[in-house]
Design a protein around this motif. Structure first.
Motif, short mmCIF file in Angstrom:
data_model
loop_
_atom_site.label_atom_id
_atom_site.label_comp_id
_atom_site.label_asym_id
_atom_site.label_seq_id
_atom_site.Cartn_x
_atom_site.Cartn_y
_atom_site.Cartn_z
N MET A 1 0.59 -1.25 -0.31
CA MET A 1 0.03 0.00 -0.39
C MET A 1 0.54 1.44 0.01
N LYS A 2 0.66 2.16 -0.77
CA LYS A 2 1.46 3.84 -0.67
C LYS A 2 0.61 4.78 -1.11
N ILE A 3 0.62 6.02 -0.28
CA ILE A 3 0.07 7.25 -0.47
C ILE A 3 0.16 7.70 -2.21
N ASP A 4 -1.06 7.83 -2.12
CA ASP A 4 -0.43 8.67 -3.95
C ASP A 4 -1.53 9.79 -4.09
N ARG A 5 -1.89 10.04 -3.33
CA ARG A 5 -3.08 11.60 -3.04
C ARG A 5 -3.30 12.28 -1.93
N ILE A 6 -2.90 13.51 -1.52
CA ILE A 6 -2.67 14.31 -0.50
C ILE A 6 -3.45 15.90 -0.80
N THR A 7 -4.83 14.84 -0.22
CA THR A 7 -5.73 17.05 -0.39
C THR A 7 -6.52 17.50 0.76
N CYS A 8 -5.70 18.88 0.70
CA CYS A 8 -5.99 19.20 2.23
C CYS A 8 -7.57 20.95 1.54
N VAL B 1 -8.50 22.96 9.42
CA VAL B 1 -7.58 22.56 8.15
C VAL B 1 -8.27 21.06 8.18
N LEU B 2 -8.46 20.42 6.54
CA LEU B 2 -9.49 18.80 6.68
C LEU B 2 -8.41 18.53 5.50
N ILE B 3 -7.96 17.22 6.10
CA ILE B 3 -7.08 16.76 5.45
C ILE B 3 -7.25 15.16 4.93
N GLU B 4 -7.08 14.45 3.40
CA GLU B 4 -7.55 13.55 3.88
C GLU B 4 -5.89 12.73 1.97
N VAL B 5 -5.66 11.61 2.95
CA VAL B 5 -4.71 10.69 2.24
C VAL B 5 -5.31 9.37 1.40
N ASP B 6 -5.30 10.02 0.42
CA ASP B 6 -5.76 8.33 -0.69
C ASP B 6 -4.36 8.13 -0.77
N THR B 7 -4.71 6.29 -0.73
CA THR B 7 -3.92 5.28 -0.96
C THR B 7 -4.03 4.38 -2.54
N ASP B 8 -2.84 4.57 -2.63
CA ASP B 8 -3.57 3.06 -4.02
C ASP B 8 -3.89 1.95 -3.66
N THR C 1 -2.70 11.62 12.24
CA THR C 1 -4.16 10.75 13.18
C THR C 1 -4.23 10.24 11.10
N THR C 2 -3.97 11.04 10.32
CA THR C 2 -4.71 10.69 9.02
C THR C 2 -3.88 8.71 9.08
N LEU C 3 -2.68 9.33 9.06
CA LEU C 3 -1.95 7.57 8.96
C LEU C 3 -2.85 6.61 9.80
N TRP C 4 -2.97 6.93 11.01
CA TRP C 4 -3.40 6.07 12.22
C TRP C 4 -5.68 5.18 11.54
N ASP C 5 -5.72 6.72 10.40
CA ASP C 5 -6.86 6.27 10.24
C ASP C 5 -7.09 5.08 9.67
N ILE C 6 -6.10 5.18 8.24
CA ILE C 6 -5.42 4.75 7.44
C ILE C 6 -5.75 2.81 8.30
N VAL C 7 -4.36 3.40 8.89
CA VAL C 7 -4.19 1.11 9.55
C VAL C 7 -5.51 0.60 10.51
N GLY C 8 -6.06 1.78 10.79
CA GLY C 8 -7.88 1.49 11.55
C GLY C 8 -8.23 0.42 10.92
#
Length: 222
Positions: A1-8, A35-42, A99-106
């Motif tokens: 799994m890789k991070i491919d996009r970050i939206t703010c 600030v609202l953030i979304e980290v998308d993965t492949d 926090t966004t990383l842990w959200d993905i882990v969960g």
């Protein structure tokens, strides 16, 4: 799994009255910036977070964090956190992007993060946080209203020049509504640390009656 996009997105909420935060004496804060953030993965998972911050946080992460995060495995939180710590020297609350990383882990594990960390309860006490310095009489009125609304805990803000005057606020509230160790209505102190930061590249601005939003475009090559 890789991070491919970050939206703010930086959202500017105008307040409907004067607000004098206890942590900024003499200042009237006319709005609330988030600030609202979304980290998308492949893999299709998205980590979501937010922070009490403005454009400076998004720009800082765009320049000094995003270049290191794009293409990395979000599950490797421990290896990515040092990037946030190094960037904190610039002053913006970039640490909250963790926090966004842990959200993905969960989400990847199909479990709440609290459970992954060993938590056993699925319930927490909701508390109401105060933000302005108030007189003892005003704070008693505030707390009574909060308890009537269903809160069981309250977080006080203390920043009077004389700490003894701050203590009078606590004494007045305990005399009026009790405390965690007794009284007709339980009231317990609460503290918290919250937030997360965001990053992005490029900016456009849109406005609405309820909030002014600065939206960053999405990018796969921050």
């Amino acid at each position: 799994m890789k991070i491919d996009r970050i939206t703010c997105r930086v959202v500017d909420f105008p307040l409907d009255r004067e607000f004098h935060p206890a942590w900024a004496r003499g200042r009237n804060q006319p709005n609330l910036l988030m600030v609202l953030i979304e980290v998308d993965t492949d893999d299709g998972l998205t980590g979501i977070g937010a922070a009490h911050a403005g454009l400076e946080a998004a720009v800082t992460i765009e320049r000094f964090v995003a270049p290191y995060f794009i293409g990395q495995d979000p599950m490797h939180v421990e290896s990515l956190v040092p990037v946030l710590r190094d960037t904190e020297i610039l002053g913006a609350p970039v640490y909250c992007m963790e926090t966004t990383l842990w959200d993905i882990v969960g989400k990847a594990a199909g479990l709440p993060v609290a459970r992954l960390w060993g938590g056993y309860s699925d319930r927490v006490i909701a508390y109401c946080a105060t933000a302005e310095v108030r007189s003892p009489a005003q704070r008693v009125e505030d707390v009574k209203r909060m308890l009537d609304e269903g809160y069981r805990a309250v977080k006080f803000r203390f920043h009077l020049p004389d700490p003894l005057e701050d203590l009078k606020v606590v004494e007045a509230v305990r005399a009026a509504v009790g405390c965690a160790c007794g009284g007709s209505r339980n009231l317990s102190p609460a503290t918290t640390t919250t937030g997360c930061a965001a990053s992005a590249t490029g900016w456009t601005r849109s406005r609405s009656p309820a909030a002014r939003t600065t939206t960053a475009c999405t990018s796969s090559s921050c």
